[in-house]
Design a protein around this motif. Structure first.
Motif, PDB file in Angstrom:
ATOM      1  N   GLY A 186      12.248   3.758   0.370  1.00 23.17           N
ATOM      2  CA  GLY A 186      11.853   2.581  -0.394  1.00 23.17           C
ATOM      3  C   GLY A 186      12.229   2.739  -1.862  1.00 23.17           C
ATOM      4  N   SER A 187      12.490   1.623  -2.502  1.00 25.09           N
ATOM      5  CA  SER A 187      12.947   1.653  -3.891  1.00 25.09           C
ATOM      6  C   SER A 187      11.936   2.317  -4.821  1.00 25.09           C
ATOM      7  CB  SER A 187      13.254   0.238  -4.373  1.00 25.09           C
ATOM      8  OG  SER A 187      12.086  -0.570  -4.293  1.00 25.09           O
ATOM      9  N   GLU A 188      10.643   2.250  -4.475  1.00 25.00           N
ATOM     10  CA  GLU A 188       9.645   2.883  -5.334  1.00 25.00           C
ATOM     11  C   GLU A 188       9.736   4.410  -5.287  1.00 25.00           C
ATOM     12  OE1 GLU A 188       7.694   2.181  -1.346  1.00 25.00           O
ATOM     13  OE2 GLU A 188       9.006   1.040  -2.652  1.00 25.00           O
ATOM     14  N   PHE A 189      10.316   4.979  -4.220  1.00 23.69           N
ATOM     15  CA  PHE A 189      10.493   6.431  -4.124  1.00 23.69           C
ATOM     16  C   PHE A 189      11.857   6.891  -4.596  1.00 23.69           C
ATOM     17  CE2 PHE A 189       6.976   6.055  -1.122  1.00 23.69           C
ATOM     18  CZ  PHE A 189       6.174   7.075  -1.595  1.00 23.69           C
TER      19      PHE A 189
ATOM     20  N   ASP B  92       3.685   3.271 -10.275  1.00 25.29           N
ATOM     21  CA  ASP B  92       2.488   3.455  -9.446  1.00 25.29           C
ATOM     22  C   ASP B  92       2.599   4.735  -8.620  1.00 25.29           C
ATOM     23  OD1 ASP B  92       1.186   0.972 -10.163  1.00 25.29           O
ATOM     24  OD2 ASP B  92       2.683  -0.046  -8.927  1.00 25.29           O
ATOM     25  N   VAL B  93       3.799   5.003  -8.108  1.00 30.99           N
ATOM     26  CA  VAL B  93       4.018   6.228  -7.326  1.00 30.99           C
ATOM     27  C   VAL B  93       3.782   7.453  -8.198  1.00 30.99           C
ATOM     28  CG1 VAL B  93       5.736   7.607  -6.083  1.00 30.99           C
ATOM     29  CG2 VAL B  93       5.584   5.138  -5.681  1.00 30.99           C
ATOM     30  N   VAL B  94       4.387   7.477  -9.387  1.00 27.45           N
ATOM     31  CA  VAL B  94       4.244   8.627 -10.287  1.00 27.45           C
ATOM     32  C   VAL B  94       2.779   8.801 -10.700  1.00 27.45           C
ATOM     33  CG1 VAL B  94       4.819   9.538 -12.579  1.00 27.45           C
ATOM     34  CG2 VAL B  94       6.611   8.595 -11.119  1.00 27.45           C
TER      35      VAL B  94
ATOM     36  N   MET C 109       0.840  -1.183   0.000  1.00 27.98           N
ATOM     37  CA  MET C 109       0.000   0.000   0.000  1.00 27.98           C
ATOM     38  C   MET C 109       0.880   1.240   0.000  1.00 27.98           C
ATOM     39  SD  MET C 109      -3.251  -0.419   2.526  1.00 27.98           S
ATOM     40  CE  MET C 109      -2.318  -1.096   3.840  1.00 27.98           C
ATOM     41  N   LEU C 110       0.430   2.223  -0.726  1.00 28.62           N
ATOM     42  CA  LEU C 110       1.053   3.537  -0.741  1.00 28.62           C
ATOM     43  C   LEU C 110       0.065   4.491  -0.099  1.00 28.62           C
ATOM     44  CD1 LEU C 110       3.100   5.705  -1.738  1.00 28.62           C
ATOM     45  CD2 LEU C 110       1.835   5.711  -3.900  1.00 28.62           C
ATOM     46  N   THR C 111       0.424   5.051   1.050  1.00 26.54           N
ATOM     47  CA  THR C 111      -0.458   6.011   1.727  1.00 26.54           C
ATOM     48  C   THR C 111       0.145   7.402   1.589  1.00 26.54           C
ATOM     49  OG1 THR C 111       0.663   5.601   3.846  1.00 26.54           O
ATOM     50  CG2 THR C 111      -1.319   4.310   3.383  1.00 26.54           C
ATOM     51  N   ILE C 112      -0.705   8.365   1.246  1.00 29.05           N
ATOM     52  CA  ILE C 112      -0.242   9.736   1.058  1.00 29.05           C
ATOM     53  C   ILE C 112      -1.089  10.652   1.935  1.00 29.05           C
ATOM     54  CG2 ILE C 112       0.128  11.609  -0.578  1.00 29.05           C
ATOM     55  CD1 ILE C 112       0.488   9.445  -2.727  1.00 29.05           C
ATOM     56  N   ILE C 113      -0.410  11.361   2.833  1.00 36.48           N
ATOM     57  CA  ILE C 113      -1.055  12.228   3.811  1.00 36.48           C
ATOM     58  C   ILE C 113      -0.587  13.661   3.597  1.00 36.48           C
ATOM     59  CG2 ILE C 113      -1.368  12.664   6.302  1.00 36.48           C
ATOM     60  CD1 ILE C 113      -2.289   9.885   5.373  1.00 36.48           C
ATOM     61  N   ASP C 114      -1.510  14.608   3.695  1.00 37.13           N
ATOM     62  CA  ASP C 114      -1.150  16.020   3.707  1.00 37.13           C
ATOM     63  C   ASP C 114      -0.761  16.355   5.146  1.00 37.13           C
ATOM     64  OD1 ASP C 114      -1.392  18.871   4.156  1.00 37.13           O
ATOM     65  OD2 ASP C 114      -2.434  19.006   2.240  1.00 37.13           O
ATOM     66  N   GLU C 115       0.493  16.700   5.374  1.00 38.78           N
ATOM     67  CA  GLU C 115       0.970  16.954   6.733  1.00 38.78           C
ATOM     68  C   GLU C 115       0.278  18.146   7.378  1.00 38.78           C
ATOM     69  OE1 GLU C 115       5.216  17.305   6.839  1.00 38.78           O
ATOM     70  OE2 GLU C 115       5.509  15.161   6.547  1.00 38.78           O
ATOM     71  N   TYR C 116      -0.167  19.093   6.599  1.00 35.39           N
ATOM     72  CA  TYR C 116      -0.786  20.292   7.162  1.00 35.39           C
ATOM     73  C   TYR C 116      -2.229  20.032   7.578  1.00 35.39           C
ATOM     74  CZ  TYR C 116      -2.416  25.059   7.690  1.00 35.39           C
ATOM     75  OH  TYR C 116      -2.966  26.204   8.201  1.00 35.39           O
TER      76      TYR C 116
ATOM     77  N   ILE D 284      -4.780   6.271  -0.938  1.00 28.88           N
ATOM     78  CA  ILE D 284      -4.207   4.989  -0.541  1.00 28.88           C
ATOM     79  C   ILE D 284      -4.239   4.124  -1.791  1.00 28.88           C
ATOM     80  CG2 ILE D 284      -4.309   2.968   0.945  1.00 28.88           C
ATOM     81  CD1 ILE D 284      -5.947   4.576   2.942  1.00 28.88           C
ATOM     82  N   LYS D 285      -3.084   3.878  -2.321  1.00 28.67           N
ATOM     83  CA  LYS D 285      -2.956   3.025  -3.504  1.00 28.67           C
ATOM     84  C   LYS D 285      -2.744   1.604  -3.008  1.00 28.67           C
ATOM     85  CE  LYS D 285      -2.009   2.198  -7.927  1.00 28.67           C
ATOM     86  NZ  LYS D 285      -2.961   2.337  -8.984  1.00 28.67           N
ATOM     87  N   VAL D 286      -3.627   0.706  -3.400  1.00 26.19           N
ATOM     88  CA  VAL D 286      -3.570  -0.680  -2.944  1.00 26.19           C
ATOM     89  C   VAL D 286      -3.231  -1.573  -4.130  1.00 26.19           C
ATOM     90  CG1 VAL D 286      -4.876  -2.559  -1.878  1.00 26.19           C
ATOM     91  CG2 VAL D 286      -5.326  -0.187  -1.195  1.00 26.19           C
ATOM     92  N   GLY D 287      -2.229  -2.390  -3.961  1.00 25.97           N
ATOM     93  CA  GLY D 287      -1.848  -3.326  -5.010  1.00 25.97           C
ATOM     94  C   GLY D 287      -1.035  -4.462  -4.424  1.00 25.97           C
ATOM     95  N   ARG D 288      -0.909  -5.512  -5.180  1.00 31.62           N
ATOM     96  CA  ARG D 288      -0.112  -6.655  -4.713  1.00 31.62           C
ATOM     97  C   ARG D 288       1.370  -6.282  -4.645  1.00 31.62           C
ATOM     98  NH1 ARG D 288      -3.684 -10.581  -4.355  1.00 31.62           N
ATOM     99  NH2 ARG D 288      -5.330 -10.756  -5.884  1.00 31.62           N
TER     100      ARG D 288
END
Length: 152
Positions: A48-51, A25-27, A1-8, A15-19
């Motif tokens: 992480g390697s995806e970032f 996927d990040v881009v 899972m990729l979770t993206i939060i606005d810190e402010y 939330i990107k969900v995948g196997r």
């Protein structure tokens, strides 16, 4: 899972969900968010390697988005996202068995929407983070106050 939060605002933007998620996927996820919310000045993430993939780094550089990578083994440097991931795990993932990827995507998206629009956040004065919800609650409160005024 990729979770993206606005810190402010503390809003969970995606939330990107995948196997298995990779740099594409990040881009793709960030592109959708940049179109909807604008391009941020910074993105904080783990290593992480995806970032750290060249594709992501070069794409962010072209958009003039600075990266803030946390030190390996230092989750406290990404406290908002780590806290969010803990809540997601405690409130949803630990109590569910997902039989299909689609089921996981649907249930996690439902939880994300509730997290943003219903669930109170102590750091926000026990209000949900989505501005539309705050505005809607204000309008409802104002209408109730107007009704109270009209009764007098």
């Amino acid at each position: 899972m990729l979770t993206i939060i606005d810190e402010y605002t503390r809003e969970c933007l995606a939330i990107k969900v995948g196997r298995k998620l990779n740099s594409t996927d990040v881009v793709d996820t960030l592109l959708d968010l940049f179109v909807m919310h604008g391009v941020p000045d910074y993105i904080r993430s783990d290593n992480g390697s995806e970032f750290t993939a060249r594709l992501v780094r070069e794409w962010l550089k072209r958009l003039k988005v600075k990266t803030l990578f946390i030190e390996p083994g230092s989750p406290w440097e990404n406290g908002y996202n780590e806290s969010f991931n803990g809540k997601l795990r405690d409130e949803l993932l630990n109590g569910e068995i997902f039989y299909t990827l689609k089921e996981a995507q649907v249930l996690i998206e439902q939880w994300r929407k509730e997290y943003n629009t219903v669930r109170p956040h102590s750091s926000l004065g026990y209000k949900p983070p989505v501005p539309e919800t705050i505005a809607l609650n204000y309008r409802e409160r104002t209408k109730k106050e107007e009704k109270k005024t009209l009764v007098h």
